[in-house]
Write a protein that holds these residues in place. Structure first.
Motif, PDB file in Angstrom:
ATOM      1  N   ARG A 261       3.317   9.915  -4.250  1.00 29.65           N
ATOM      2  CA  ARG A 261       2.664  10.083  -5.548  1.00 29.65           C
ATOM      3  C   ARG A 261       2.716  11.561  -5.901  1.00 29.65           C
ATOM      4  N   GLN A 262       3.399  11.887  -6.965  1.00 28.68           N
ATOM      5  CA  GLN A 262       3.558  13.275  -7.416  1.00 28.68           C
ATOM      6  C   GLN A 262       4.053  14.163  -6.268  1.00 28.68           C
TER       7      GLN A 262
ATOM      8  N   GLY B  84      -3.752  -4.027   5.419  1.00 28.42           N
ATOM      9  CA  GLY B  84      -3.002  -2.917   5.970  1.00 28.42           C
ATOM     10  C   GLY B  84      -3.034  -1.755   4.993  1.00 28.42           C
ATOM     11  N   ARG B  85      -2.164  -0.786   5.215  1.00 28.83           N
ATOM     12  CA  ARG B  85      -2.084   0.397   4.353  1.00 28.83           C
ATOM     13  C   ARG B  85      -0.637   0.628   3.963  1.00 28.83           C
TER      14      ARG B  85
ATOM     15  N   ALA C 226       0.819   9.340  -0.307  1.00 30.91           N
ATOM     16  CA  ALA C 226      -0.393   8.636  -0.720  1.00 30.91           C
ATOM     17  C   ALA C 226      -0.542   7.403   0.161  1.00 30.91           C
ATOM     18  N   VAL C 227      -1.774   7.056   0.477  1.00 29.43           N
ATOM     19  CA  VAL C 227      -2.061   5.894   1.315  1.00 29.43           C
ATOM     20  C   VAL C 227      -3.056   5.020   0.575  1.00 29.43           C
ATOM     21  N   LEU C 228      -2.764   3.734   0.514  1.00 27.39           N
ATOM     22  CA  LEU C 228      -3.629   2.812  -0.209  1.00 27.39           C
ATOM     23  C   LEU C 228      -3.855   1.561   0.636  1.00 27.39           C
ATOM     24  N   PRO C 229      -5.114   1.178   0.861  1.00 28.19           N
ATOM     25  CA  PRO C 229      -5.361  -0.078   1.575  1.00 28.19           C
ATOM     26  C   PRO C 229      -5.003  -1.253   0.663  1.00 28.19           C
TER      27      PRO C 229
ATOM     28  N   VAL D 198      11.623   3.736  -0.747  1.00 27.27           N
ATOM     29  CA  VAL D 198      11.370   3.434   0.658  1.00 27.27           C
ATOM     30  C   VAL D 198       9.917   3.800   0.938  1.00 27.27           C
ATOM     31  N   VAL D 199       9.189   2.865   1.528  1.00 27.72           N
ATOM     32  CA  VAL D 199       7.772   3.065   1.817  1.00 27.72           C
ATOM     33  C   VAL D 199       7.504   2.740   3.282  1.00 27.72           C
TER      34      VAL D 199
END
Length: 143
Positions: free
Chosen positions: A31-32, A25-26, A36-39, A68-69
């Protein structure tokens, strides 16, 4: 199905069932002061949290602990669904819990000397499924 948009809302049980069928998932975090999206690879933990594994020294670990994400997984290419989770992320610090997740949690794509697990509590979970006769990535979903 929602009026005129071609999607059906999924309930919590359906969302959890679909999350259990995909390994990746992602994670969406800040970020700063920017999104930001990270697999990431992940697993469901007792149907109350999404768990990801990362290096203790990673930017991800420090950025999400206590924040919270959002987390999103889908299978758009073959089934036309998407599930989004919103909730607080915390690093697992309890040694017994860490040991349990070493056995049952997700495996690292790039193992690091010191790895941590981050748990995203499923405070809000929403999902939708593509319905009806459109072709998505060459797959006809009308049948």
């Amino acid at each position: 199905m929602d009026a005129n948009d071609g999607f059906r809302r999924l309930d919590r049980r359906e969302c959890l069932g679909l999350l259990a069928t995909v390994p990746m998932g992602r994670i969406v975090y800040t970020r700063q002061a920017l999104p930001a999206v990270l697999p990431v690879n992940f697993c469901l933990d007792l149907d109350v949290a999404v768990v990801v594994r990362t290096s203790e020294s990673s930017e991800l670990a420090s950025a999400i602990d206590g924040a919270v994400v959002a987390f999103e997984a889908d299978a758009a290419a073959d089934a036309g669904w998407s599930v989004v989770v919103l909730g607080p992320a915390t690093l697992v610090t309890d040694p017994a819990e860490h040991a349990r997740l070493l056995r049952t949690g997700p495996r690292s794509w790039a193992p690091a000397p010191r790895e941590v697990f981050a748990r995203i509590t499923l405070e809000m979970i929403t999902g939708r499924e593509l319905m009806g006769g459109r072709t998505l990535y060459g797959v006809d979903h009308s049948s």
